[in-house]
Design a protein around this motif. Structure first.
Motif, PDB file in Angstrom:
ATOM      1  N   PHE A   1      17.133   5.465  -8.245  1.00 18.55           N
ATOM      2  CA  PHE A   1      15.914   4.702  -8.502  1.00 18.55           C
ATOM      3  C   PHE A   1      16.232   3.226  -8.712  1.00 18.55           C
ATOM      4  O   PHE A   1      15.554   2.349  -8.166  1.00 18.55           O
ATOM      5  CB  PHE A   1      15.206   5.281  -9.719  1.00 18.55           C
ATOM      6  CG  PHE A   1      13.914   4.608 -10.067  1.00 18.55           C
ATOM      7  CD1 PHE A   1      12.761   4.857  -9.325  1.00 18.55           C
ATOM      8  CD2 PHE A   1      13.822   3.738 -11.147  1.00 18.55           C
ATOM      9  CE1 PHE A   1      11.555   4.245  -9.651  1.00 18.55           C
ATOM     10  CE2 PHE A   1      12.630   3.123 -11.470  1.00 18.55           C
ATOM     11  CZ  PHE A   1      11.489   3.383 -10.723  1.00 18.55           C
ATOM     12  N   LYS A   2      17.244   2.939  -9.491  1.00 16.96           N
ATOM     13  CA  LYS A   2      17.617   1.549  -9.736  1.00 16.96           C
ATOM     14  C   LYS A   2      18.058   0.859  -8.451  1.00 16.96           C
ATOM     15  O   LYS A   2      17.703  -0.308  -8.200  1.00 16.96           O
ATOM     16  CB  LYS A   2      18.729   1.476 -10.784  1.00 16.96           C
ATOM     17  CG  LYS A   2      18.272   1.784 -12.195  1.00 16.96           C
ATOM     18  CD  LYS A   2      19.414   1.598 -13.194  1.00 16.96           C
ATOM     19  CE  LYS A   2      18.937   1.818 -14.623  1.00 16.96           C
ATOM     20  NZ  LYS A   2      20.042   1.641 -15.606  1.00 16.96           N
ATOM     21  N   ALA A   3      18.809   1.563  -7.618  1.00 14.92           N
ATOM     22  CA  ALA A   3      19.314   0.967  -6.383  1.00 14.92           C
ATOM     23  C   ALA A   3      18.198   0.731  -5.375  1.00 14.92           C
ATOM     24  O   ALA A   3      18.126  -0.335  -4.744  1.00 14.92           O
ATOM     25  CB  ALA A   3      20.395   1.863  -5.778  1.00 14.92           C
ATOM     26  N   VAL A   4      17.311   1.711  -5.219  1.00 10.17           N
ATOM     27  CA  VAL A   4      16.270   1.579  -4.205  1.00 10.17           C
ATOM     28  C   VAL A   4      15.225   0.534  -4.609  1.00 10.17           C
ATOM     29  O   VAL A   4      14.737  -0.225  -3.771  1.00 10.17           O
ATOM     30  CB  VAL A   4      15.626   2.952  -3.892  1.00 10.17           C
ATOM     31  CG1 VAL A   4      14.687   3.411  -4.997  1.00 10.17           C
ATOM     32  CG2 VAL A   4      14.889   2.903  -2.560  1.00 10.17           C
TER      33      VAL A   4
ATOM     34  N   SER B   1      16.128  15.062  -8.030  1.00  7.32           N
ATOM     35  CA  SER B   1      16.733  14.142  -8.992  1.00  7.32           C
ATOM     36  C   SER B   1      15.759  13.049  -9.397  1.00  7.32           C
ATOM     37  O   SER B   1      15.669  12.687 -10.580  1.00  7.32           O
ATOM     38  CB  SER B   1      18.009  13.527  -8.399  1.00  7.32           C
ATOM     39  OG  SER B   1      19.007  14.495  -8.194  1.00  7.32           O
ATOM     40  N   LEU B   2      15.018  12.516  -8.423  1.00 12.46           N
ATOM     41  CA  LEU B   2      14.044  11.476  -8.739  1.00 12.46           C
ATOM     42  C   LEU B   2      12.971  11.986  -9.703  1.00 12.46           C
ATOM     43  O   LEU B   2      12.627  11.305 -10.677  1.00 12.46           O
ATOM     44  CB  LEU B   2      13.376  10.966  -7.460  1.00 12.46           C
ATOM     45  CG  LEU B   2      14.023   9.786  -6.745  1.00 12.46           C
ATOM     46  CD1 LEU B   2      13.255   9.457  -5.484  1.00 12.46           C
ATOM     47  CD2 LEU B   2      14.103   8.554  -7.656  1.00 12.46           C
ATOM     48  N   ILE B   3      12.421  13.164  -9.440  1.00 10.43           N
ATOM     49  CA  ILE B   3      11.363  13.677 -10.303  1.00 10.43           C
ATOM     50  C   ILE B   3      11.919  14.082 -11.667  1.00 10.43           C
ATOM     51  O   ILE B   3      11.232  13.939 -12.692  1.00 10.43           O
ATOM     52  CB  ILE B   3      10.615  14.844  -9.636  1.00 10.43           C
ATOM     53  CG1 ILE B   3      10.069  14.397  -8.279  1.00 10.43           C
ATOM     54  CG2 ILE B   3       9.458  15.325 -10.507  1.00 10.43           C
ATOM     55  CD1 ILE B   3       9.123  13.205  -8.345  1.00 10.43           C
ATOM     56  N   LEU B   4      13.158  14.543 -11.703  1.00 15.72           N
ATOM     57  CA  LEU B   4      13.789  14.805 -12.999  1.00 15.72           C
ATOM     58  C   LEU B   4      13.906  13.528 -13.819  1.00 15.72           C
ATOM     59  O   LEU B   4      13.812  13.553 -15.055  1.00 15.72           O
ATOM     60  CB  LEU B   4      15.172  15.430 -12.804  1.00 15.72           C
ATOM     61  CG  LEU B   4      15.206  16.915 -12.463  1.00 15.72           C
ATOM     62  CD1 LEU B   4      16.625  17.330 -12.057  1.00 15.72           C
ATOM     63  CD2 LEU B   4      14.729  17.759 -13.647  1.00 15.72           C
ATOM     64  N   HIS B   5      14.111  12.404 -13.145  1.00 15.53           N
ATOM     65  CA  HIS B   5      14.179  11.108 -13.826  1.00 15.53           C
ATOM     66  C   HIS B   5      12.786  10.590 -14.189  1.00 15.53           C
ATOM     67  O   HIS B   5      12.577  10.103 -15.315  1.00 15.53           O
ATOM     68  CB  HIS B   5      14.892  10.099 -12.929  1.00 15.53           C
ATOM     69  CG  HIS B   5      14.807   8.685 -13.404  1.00 15.53           C
ATOM     70  ND1 HIS B   5      15.199   8.282 -14.674  1.00 15.53           N
ATOM     71  CD2 HIS B   5      14.339   7.565 -12.783  1.00 15.53           C
ATOM     72  CE1 HIS B   5      14.988   6.984 -14.812  1.00 15.53           C
ATOM     73  NE2 HIS B   5      14.470   6.530 -13.689  1.00 15.53           N
TER      74      HIS B   5
ATOM     75  N   LEU C   1       0.849  -1.192   0.000  1.00 14.38           N
ATOM     76  CA  LEU C   1       0.000   0.000   0.000  1.00 14.38           C
ATOM     77  C   LEU C   1       0.888   1.247   0.000  1.00 14.38           C
ATOM     78  O   LEU C   1       1.374   1.668   1.049  1.00 14.38           O
ATOM     79  CB  LEU C   1      -0.915   0.011   1.223  1.00 14.38           C
ATOM     80  CG  LEU C   1      -1.824   1.236   1.370  1.00 14.38           C
ATOM     81  CD1 LEU C   1      -2.789   1.341   0.194  1.00 14.38           C
ATOM     82  CD2 LEU C   1      -2.588   1.187   2.690  1.00 14.38           C
ATOM     83  N   PRO C   2       1.110   1.865  -1.165  1.00 13.44           N
ATOM     84  CA  PRO C   2       1.881   3.108  -1.197  1.00 13.44           C
ATOM     85  C   PRO C   2       1.072   4.238  -0.563  1.00 13.44           C
ATOM     86  O   PRO C   2      -0.137   4.348  -0.796  1.00 13.44           O
ATOM     87  CB  PRO C   2       2.110   3.349  -2.697  1.00 13.44           C
ATOM     88  CG  PRO C   2       1.773   2.052  -3.374  1.00 13.44           C
ATOM     89  CD  PRO C   2       0.732   1.414  -2.512  1.00 13.44           C
TER      90      PRO C   2
ATOM     91  N   HIS D   1       5.944   5.075  -8.585  1.00 17.08           N
ATOM     92  CA  HIS D   1       6.986   4.514  -9.443  1.00 17.08           C
ATOM     93  C   HIS D   1       7.922   3.558  -8.703  1.00 17.08           C
ATOM     94  O   HIS D   1       8.282   2.503  -9.245  1.00 17.08           O
ATOM     95  CB  HIS D   1       7.791   5.640 -10.093  1.00 17.08           C
ATOM     96  CG  HIS D   1       7.070   6.334 -11.192  1.00 17.08           C
ATOM     97  ND1 HIS D   1       6.110   7.301 -10.968  1.00 17.08           N
ATOM     98  CD2 HIS D   1       7.152   6.209 -12.544  1.00 17.08           C
ATOM     99  CE1 HIS D   1       5.642   7.735 -12.123  1.00 17.08           C
ATOM    100  NE2 HIS D   1       6.251   7.088 -13.089  1.00 17.08           N
ATOM    101  N   ILE D   2       8.313   3.915  -7.497  1.00 17.91           N
ATOM    102  CA  ILE D   2       9.243   3.046  -6.766  1.00 17.91           C
ATOM    103  C   ILE D   2       8.544   1.747  -6.358  1.00 17.91           C
ATOM    104  O   ILE D   2       9.114   0.657  -6.507  1.00 17.91           O
ATOM    105  CB  ILE D   2       9.822   3.780  -5.543  1.00 17.91           C
ATOM    106  CG1 ILE D   2      10.658   4.987  -5.988  1.00 17.91           C
ATOM    107  CG2 ILE D   2      10.695   2.831  -4.723  1.00 17.91           C
ATOM    108  CD1 ILE D   2      11.137   5.863  -4.846  1.00 17.91           C
ATOM    109  N   ALA D   3       7.315   1.840  -5.878  1.00 11.74           N
ATOM    110  CA  ALA D   3       6.589   0.623  -5.504  1.00 11.74           C
ATOM    111  C   ALA D   3       6.336  -0.263  -6.725  1.00 11.74           C
ATOM    112  O   ALA D   3       6.507  -1.489  -6.666  1.00 11.74           O
ATOM    113  CB  ALA D   3       5.266   0.982  -4.829  1.00 11.74           C
TER     114      ALA D   3
END
Length: 253
Positions: free
Chosen positions: A229-232, A165-169, A24-25, A47-49
């Motif tokens: 993002f890739k790492a998390v 940085s995340l939102i730029l990606h 549940l995000p 996106h991360i979930a």
């Protein structure tokens, strides 16, 4: 259609489904300096979930991501225009209703995928855990899962280099040029104890920051966001896999 995203599926696909783990995000809707959208926490949660679940699904994990809750606890920001607040008691009621459905339908593992620093689910989970003894309830904060210093130069915790940085990606079209961003300066409490880990008081946001950000975003880049993002998501995928496969009644050695 992604089979691990509830919102994209239909009754034909799900009527005979059998999931082991629900995610549940939970985000927030609030100002993020001058340059990031109010939906920043929701975008990150979505996106991360989803990517973490995709990686886990590809490894055989029976995981389903529920729709993101878009509002969080913003009790310290009542004067900031359209920062939408959910009281903790409201969060409790929502969470209880979601858990009731999962428990009734045989999905007994839930990860609360928190994307907002103002949300504090631990007291809620303690209380709900007594009411639903068959459920395994877990709270995660994706923004605490990795050492930020390995990815970013500037510290911060709101609309900072990491989030920018995340939102730029993820959604670069929603980010204003960084020369339009505020510096994200933070005023520290005059009470020494409140600057340490053992004492806490809610920060009145407009007294702490002029631009609603905390942390300088100016060194942010899409490349840094992609690396993080890739790492998390890789880290969370491993967690989803382990939890999906685990016997919830036999988790300790």
């Amino acid at each position: 259609m992604r089979p691990y995203i509830l919102a994209e599926n239909n009754w034909k696909d799900l009527k005979n489904a059998d999931f082991e783990l629900a995610v549940l995000p939970w985000g927030a809707t609030e100002a993020h300096n001058y340059h990031l959208p109010y939906s920043t926490d929701v975008i990150e949660a979505d996106h991360i979930a989803a990517e973490s679940a995709r990686l886990a699904w590809d490894e055989g994990a029976k995981v389903i991501v529920l729709p993101t809750i878009p509002f969080g606890v913003n009790t310290g920001q009542p004067d900031i225009y359209l920062d939408i607040n959910l009281n903790p008691s409201t969060q409790y009621a929502i969470l209880k209703d979601v858990i009731t459905v999962l428990n009734r339908q045989g999905i007994h593992k839930l990860v609360i995928f928190n994307s907002h620093g103002g949300n504090n689910f631990k007291p809620l989970v303690r209380e709900l855990g007594l009411e639903f003894p068959d459920m395994f309830l877990c709270v995660t904060d994706w923004f605490k899962s990795l050492d930020k210093k390995l990815f970013f130069d500037e510290d911060g915790d709101h609309a900072d280099e990491l989030e920018t940085s995340l939102i730029l990606h993820l959604k670069p079209e929603l980010v204003l040029p960084l020369d339009e961003a505020g510096p994200g300066d933070e005023r520290k409490s005059k009470i020494k104890a409140l600057t340490e880990d053992w004492a806490w008081a809610e920060r009145p946001w407009s007294q702490v920051t002029d631009d609603t950000g905390i942390g300088n975003p100016k060194k942010a880049s899409a490349e840094k966001g992609q690396k993080y993002f890739k790492a998390v998501t890789k880290k969370f995928a491993r967690f989803f896999i382990e939890l999906s496969q685990a016997n919830k009644d036999n988790l300790y050695e």
